[in-house]
Write a protein that holds these residues in place. Structure first.
Motif, PDB file in Angstrom:
ATOM      1  N   ASP A  51       3.171   6.274 -34.083  1.00  0.00           N
ATOM      2  CA  ASP A  51       4.394   6.228 -33.277  1.00  0.00           C
ATOM      3  C   ASP A  51       5.289   5.063 -33.688  1.00  0.00           C
ATOM      4  N   VAL A  52       4.691   3.944 -34.069  1.00  0.00           N
ATOM      5  CA  VAL A  52       5.472   2.790 -34.533  1.00  0.00           C
ATOM      6  C   VAL A  52       6.157   3.135 -35.853  1.00  0.00           C
ATOM      7  N   VAL A  53       5.435   3.782 -36.755  1.00  0.00           N
ATOM      8  CA  VAL A  53       6.033   4.190 -38.034  1.00  0.00           C
ATOM      9  C   VAL A  53       7.161   5.191 -37.779  1.00  0.00           C
ATOM     10  N   ALA A  54       6.954   6.112 -36.875  1.00  0.00           N
ATOM     11  CA  ALA A  54       8.003   7.087 -36.548  1.00  0.00           C
ATOM     12  C   ALA A  54       9.256   6.385 -36.034  1.00  0.00           C
ATOM     13  N   GLU A  55       9.086   5.351 -35.236  1.00  0.00           N
ATOM     14  CA  GLU A  55      10.235   4.589 -34.723  1.00  0.00           C
ATOM     15  C   GLU A  55      10.953   3.855 -35.860  1.00  0.00           C
ATOM     16  N   ILE A  56      10.199   3.298 -36.792  1.00  0.00           N
ATOM     17  CA  ILE A  56      10.804   2.634 -37.957  1.00  0.00           C
ATOM     18  C   ILE A  56      11.628   3.629 -38.760  1.00  0.00           C
ATOM     19  N   VAL A  57      11.066   4.801 -39.012  1.00  0.00           N
ATOM     20  CA  VAL A  57      11.775   5.817 -39.795  1.00  0.00           C
ATOM     21  C   VAL A  57      13.014   6.294 -39.045  1.00  0.00           C
ATOM     22  N   ARG A  58      12.906   6.466 -37.726  1.00  0.00           N
ATOM     23  CA  ARG A  58      14.102   6.848 -36.940  1.00  0.00           C
ATOM     24  C   ARG A  58      15.193   5.794 -37.096  1.00  0.00           C
ATOM     25  N   GLY A  59      14.817   4.520 -37.089  1.00  0.00           N
ATOM     26  CA  GLY A  59      15.796   3.451 -37.298  1.00  0.00           C
ATOM     27  C   GLY A  59      16.452   3.535 -38.667  1.00  0.00           C
ATOM     28  N   GLN A  60      15.664   3.882 -39.688  1.00  0.00           N
ATOM     29  CA  GLN A  60      16.226   4.033 -41.027  1.00  0.00           C
ATOM     30  C   GLN A  60      17.196   5.220 -41.084  1.00  0.00           C
ATOM     31  N   VAL A  61      16.837   6.306 -40.439  1.00  0.00           N
ATOM     32  CA  VAL A  61      17.717   7.475 -40.381  1.00  0.00           C
ATOM     33  C   VAL A  61      19.012   7.115 -39.638  1.00  0.00           C
ATOM     34  N   ASP A  62      18.890   6.353 -38.559  1.00  0.00           N
ATOM     35  CA  ASP A  62      20.078   5.906 -37.813  1.00  0.00           C
ATOM     36  C   ASP A  62      20.963   5.011 -38.688  1.00  0.00           C
ATOM     37  N   ASP A  63      20.347   4.118 -39.469  1.00  0.00           N
ATOM     38  CA  ASP A  63      21.116   3.251 -40.369  1.00  0.00           C
ATOM     39  C   ASP A  63      21.880   4.083 -41.403  1.00  0.00           C
ATOM     40  N   MET A  64      21.268   5.173 -41.862  1.00  0.00           N
ATOM     41  CA  MET A  64      21.974   6.043 -42.810  1.00  0.00           C
ATOM     42  C   MET A  64      23.170   6.709 -42.133  1.00  0.00           C
ATOM     43  N   ALA A  65      22.978   7.187 -40.911  1.00  0.00           N
ATOM     44  CA  ALA A  65      24.074   7.836 -40.185  1.00  0.00           C
ATOM     45  C   ALA A  65      25.223   6.867 -39.941  1.00  0.00           C
ATOM     46  N   ALA A  66      24.896   5.583 -39.779  1.00  0.00           N
ATOM     47  CA  ALA A  66      25.919   4.555 -39.549  1.00  0.00           C
ATOM     48  C   ALA A  66      26.519   4.032 -40.853  1.00  0.00           C
ATOM     49  N   GLY A  67      26.033   4.504 -42.006  1.00  0.00           N
ATOM     50  CA  GLY A  67      26.564   4.058 -43.290  1.00  0.00           C
ATOM     51  C   GLY A  67      26.067   2.695 -43.722  1.00  0.00           C
ATOM     52  N   LYS A  68      25.000   2.209 -43.105  1.00  0.00           N
ATOM     53  CA  LYS A  68      24.481   0.879 -43.434  1.00  0.00           C
ATOM     54  C   LYS A  68      23.448   0.898 -44.551  1.00  0.00           C
ATOM     55  N   ALA A  69      22.885   2.059 -44.847  1.00  0.00           N
ATOM     56  CA  ALA A  69      21.799   2.151 -45.817  1.00  0.00           C
ATOM     57  C   ALA A  69      21.636   3.584 -46.286  1.00  0.00           C
TER      58      ALA A  69
END
Length: 179
Positions: A51-69
């Motif tokens: 679940d912690v890894v899933a949260e990290i990956v969700r954060g990375q996906v969110d960063d992509m949607a925001a154009g940060k990464a």
């Protein structure tokens, strides 16, 4: 504008396909982040909670949607086998720079996948308008340092006590590449 992320890029090499990371990739990233050898030179210890890894990956996906990464899943072209992930993060459009990095599962070590992946990512960064890439390694991570040198990254400094891991301060080396 540099690195407009309306449509996330899919990159291919001779042997690999780099697809934009999705939340579903957390299941494949978890075994890597739960491996103490894979995580030996990362900022955090291994993570034994999916679940912690899933949260990290969700954060990375969110960063992509925001154009940060941009985070990619690395897979073989031949079979689609998941090998690891790589990224351009902390994208700074004003100064045309970003941080670059990768993580591979142990089974993928020693096959040239990291070099192949990072050559492709640095080429993508250059054609996307970035002019500087930075990478950071933990002191003692000779494999990653050697890889960065093959890619023409130059050591730019030592970050003393930069990371707190397992109760101790760790030094990091900073590398840079002008594109």
């Amino acid at each position: 504008m540099i690195l407009e992320l309306k449509r996330l890029p899919i990159l291919e090499t001779e042997r690999l396909r780099l697809d934009p990371l999705t939340a579903d990739d957390a299941n494949e990233i978890f075994p890597l982040m739960d491996d103490s050898e894979v995580m030996a030179y990362w900022d955090s210890p291994e993570i034994d909670d999916p679940d912690v890894v899933a949260e990290i990956v969700r954060g990375q996906v969110d960063d992509m949607a925001a154009g940060k990464a941009i985070h990619w899943a690395i897979r073989t072209l031949a079979t689609g086998e998941f090998l690891g992930s790589c990224y351009l993060a902390d994208i700074d459009r004003k100064h045309r720079r970003a941080e670059v990095g990768f993580m591979l599962g142990r089974d993928a070590w020693g096959h040239g996948y990291a070099l192949e992946t990072m050559r492709n990512v640095t080429a993508y960064a250059a054609v996307s308008g970035l002019r500087k890439l930075v990478a950071r390694t933990h002191l003692g991570n000779r494999r990653s340092e050697s890889l960065l040198q093959k890619l023409r990254f130059k050591e730019e400094g030592l970050l003393r006590g930069h990371i707190l891991k397992d109760g101790e301060r760790r030094d990091c080396r900073l590398f840079g590449l002008l594109l």
